[in-house]
Design a protein around this motif. Structure first.
Motif, PDB file in Angstrom:
ATOM      1  N   ASN A  48      11.657  54.211  14.919  1.00 32.84           N
ATOM      2  CA  ASN A  48      12.939  53.590  14.606  1.00 32.84           C
ATOM      3  C   ASN A  48      14.003  54.560  14.102  1.00 32.84           C
ATOM      4  N   VAL A  49      13.792  55.855  14.279  1.00 36.57           N
ATOM      5  CA  VAL A  49      14.764  56.850  13.838  1.00 36.57           C
ATOM      6  C   VAL A  49      15.368  57.529  15.067  1.00 36.57           C
ATOM      7  N   PHE A  50      16.700  57.670  15.055  1.00 35.00           N
ATOM      8  CA  PHE A  50      17.383  58.369  16.136  1.00 35.00           C
ATOM      9  C   PHE A  50      18.545  59.162  15.551  1.00 35.00           C
ATOM     10  N   SER A  51      19.031  60.113  16.319  1.00 35.48           N
ATOM     11  CA  SER A  51      20.159  60.945  15.894  1.00 35.48           C
ATOM     12  C   SER A  51      21.406  60.598  16.694  1.00 35.48           C
ATOM     13  N   CYS A  52      22.535  60.615  15.985  1.00 33.27           N
ATOM     14  CA  CYS A  52      23.835  60.374  16.607  1.00 33.27           C
ATOM     15  C   CYS A  52      24.873  61.043  15.724  1.00 33.27           C
ATOM     16  N   ASN A  53      25.768  61.815  16.321  1.00 31.52           N
ATOM     17  CA  ASN A  53      26.840  62.459  15.577  1.00 31.52           C
ATOM     18  C   ASN A  53      26.294  63.319  14.435  1.00 31.52           C
ATOM     19  N   ALA A  54      25.236  64.032  14.702  1.00 31.61           N
ATOM     20  CA  ALA A  54      24.610  64.945  13.739  1.00 31.61           C
ATOM     21  C   ALA A  54      24.066  64.231  12.493  1.00 31.61           C
ATOM     22  N   HIS A  55      23.777  62.943  12.605  1.00 30.17           N
ATOM     23  CA  HIS A  55      23.162  62.185  11.520  1.00 30.17           C
ATOM     24  C   HIS A  55      21.946  61.446  12.049  1.00 30.17           C
ATOM     25  N   ASN A 122      31.528  48.100  33.009  1.00 25.05           N
ATOM     26  CA  ASN A 122      30.301  48.037  33.811  1.00 25.05           C
ATOM     27  C   ASN A 122      29.204  48.977  33.328  1.00 25.05           C
ATOM     28  N   TYR A 123      29.578  50.052  32.647  1.00 16.78           N
ATOM     29  CA  TYR A 123      28.608  51.048  32.213  1.00 16.78           C
ATOM     30  C   TYR A 123      28.865  51.428  30.751  1.00 16.78           C
ATOM     31  N   PRO A 124      28.451  50.557  29.828  1.00 17.13           N
ATOM     32  CA  PRO A 124      28.718  50.855  28.419  1.00 17.13           C
ATOM     33  C   PRO A 124      27.893  52.025  27.906  1.00 17.13           C
ATOM     34  N   THR A 125      28.500  52.759  27.006  1.00 19.93           N
ATOM     35  CA  THR A 125      27.776  53.803  26.292  1.00 19.93           C
ATOM     36  C   THR A 125      27.149  53.164  25.052  1.00 19.93           C
ATOM     37  N   VAL A 126      26.395  53.955  24.301  1.00 19.19           N
ATOM     38  CA  VAL A 126      25.719  53.445  23.102  1.00 19.19           C
ATOM     39  C   VAL A 126      26.026  54.389  21.950  1.00 19.19           C
ATOM     40  N   GLY A 127      26.286  53.805  20.795  1.00 21.22           N
ATOM     41  CA  GLY A 127      26.555  54.620  19.626  1.00 21.22           C
ATOM     42  C   GLY A 127      26.510  53.800  18.352  1.00 21.22           C
ATOM     43  N   VAL A 128      27.043  54.380  17.290  1.00 21.40           N
ATOM     44  CA  VAL A 128      26.951  53.783  15.958  1.00 21.40           C
ATOM     45  C   VAL A 128      28.335  53.377  15.467  1.00 21.40           C
ATOM     46  N   GLU A 143      30.022  57.892  19.509  1.00 27.34           N
ATOM     47  CA  GLU A 143      29.236  57.881  20.743  1.00 27.34           C
ATOM     48  C   GLU A 143      27.952  58.661  20.521  1.00 27.34           C
ATOM     49  N   GLY A 144      26.872  58.181  21.121  1.00 33.52           N
ATOM     50  CA  GLY A 144      25.625  58.899  20.983  1.00 33.52           C
ATOM     51  C   GLY A 144      24.867  59.062  22.290  1.00 33.52           C
ATOM     52  N   PHE A 145      24.991  58.053  23.183  1.00 32.67           N
ATOM     53  CA  PHE A 145      24.191  58.036  24.405  1.00 32.67           C
ATOM     54  C   PHE A 145      25.029  57.492  25.547  1.00 32.67           C
ATOM     55  N   THR A 146      24.776  57.993  26.747  1.00 37.91           N
ATOM     56  CA  THR A 146      25.547  57.564  27.906  1.00 37.91           C
ATOM     57  C   THR A 146      25.153  56.182  28.396  1.00 37.91           C
ATOM     58  N   SER A 147      23.971  55.687  27.973  1.00 34.26           N
ATOM     59  CA  SER A 147      23.499  54.384  28.433  1.00 34.26           C
ATOM     60  C   SER A 147      22.411  53.855  27.499  1.00 34.26           C
ATOM     61  N   PHE A 148      22.102  52.563  27.646  1.00 35.34           N
ATOM     62  CA  PHE A 148      21.001  51.986  26.870  1.00 35.34           C
ATOM     63  C   PHE A 148      19.683  52.630  27.287  1.00 35.34           C
ATOM     64  N   LYS A 149      19.564  52.930  28.558  1.00 39.81           N
ATOM     65  CA  LYS A 149      18.343  53.583  29.044  1.00 39.81           C
ATOM     66  C   LYS A 149      18.146  54.934  28.355  1.00 39.81           C
ATOM     67  N   GLU A 150      19.195  55.744  28.286  1.00 43.20           N
ATOM     68  CA  GLU A 150      19.088  57.045  27.617  1.00 43.20           C
ATOM     69  C   GLU A 150      18.727  56.844  26.138  1.00 43.20           C
ATOM     70  N   PHE A 151      19.352  55.861  25.491  1.00 43.42           N
ATOM     71  CA  PHE A 151      19.032  55.582  24.083  1.00 43.42           C
ATOM     72  C   PHE A 151      17.559  55.200  23.931  1.00 43.42           C
ATOM     73  N   SER A 152      17.081  54.258  24.743  1.00 39.86           N
ATOM     74  CA  SER A 152      15.698  53.781  24.596  1.00 39.86           C
ATOM     75  C   SER A 152      14.688  54.900  24.872  1.00 39.86           C
ATOM     76  N   GLU A 153      15.020  55.803  25.772  1.00 40.68           N
ATOM     77  CA  GLU A 153      14.128  56.938  26.043  1.00 40.68           C
ATOM     78  C   GLU A 153      14.086  57.908  24.857  1.00 40.68           C
ATOM     79  N   SER A 154      15.110  57.884  24.013  1.00 38.55           N
ATOM     80  CA  SER A 154      15.107  58.771  22.835  1.00 38.55           C
ATOM     81  C   SER A 154      14.150  58.263  21.743  1.00 38.55           C
ATOM     82  N   LEU A 155      13.720  57.020  21.849  1.00 39.86           N
ATOM     83  CA  LEU A 155      12.812  56.432  20.844  1.00 39.86           C
ATOM     84  C   LEU A 155      11.352  56.470  21.269  1.00 39.86           C
TER      85      LEU A 155
END
Length: 157
Positions: A48-55, A122-128, A143-155
């Motif tokens: 349940n931990v991910f990085s975004c914007n150096a945090h 049509n193609y939302p990005t993902v972030g905090v 902004e942290g990820f180009t897609s939900f898929k990219e975000f989910s793969e980071s976990l």
């Protein structure tokens, strides 16, 4: 991404319920996120931990879609319930119909992981979205990820 099975919020939404929400929000959810919520509605990821914007951020739980949030003990995690509480702080456009930022997970400390539809419906990005820095019509979003898929793969564990 793995989800704690016991944390999934029931009842699971149907395709029809998600279609209604998309119509209300004026967006089309990404296929990967749609599949995710149909199976893991409101679940808690084992990683349940991910990085975004150096945090680093900690996911408390993903938000859910419920037909009846009032009579569900986890109704406070329904996306529409969260939107009702913070929607004026999620956009800089007072005339917006629908959403620019759609919260999809509650983060430790009051922030939310969001799908960002502002630049591309049509193609939302993902972030905090930062709750303590955002004001009415002045959202602070990283902004942290180009897609939900990219975000989910980071976990991945």
């Amino acid at each position: 991404m793995k989800i704690e099975e016991s944390s999934i919020v029931l009842p699971l939404p149907t395709e029809a319920v998600i279609d209604i929400e998309e119509s209300y929000w004026k967006v089309k959810l990404p296929v990967e996120y749609r599949k995710f919520i149909l199976k893991y509605n409101g679940g808690i990821p084992t990683t349940n931990v991910f990085s975004c914007n150096a945090h680093e951020y900690v996911i408390e739980r993903f938000l859910c879609i419920l037909e009846d949030s009032e009579h569900n003990e986890l109704g406070m995690y329904d996306i529409d319930v969260v939107l009702a509480q913070i929607e004026e702080r999620l956009t800089d456009n007072e005339d917006l119909i629908g959403v620019d930022l759609l919260p999809i997970a509650s983060l430790f400390g009051g922030d939310f992981l969001c799908l960002n539809f502002k630049n591309d419906k049509n193609y939302p990005t993902v972030g905090v979205w930062k709750h303590d820095e955002s004001y009415e019509l002045e959202p602070i979003f990283f902004e942290g990820f180009t897609s939900f898929k990219e975000f989910s793969e980071s976990l991945v564990e």
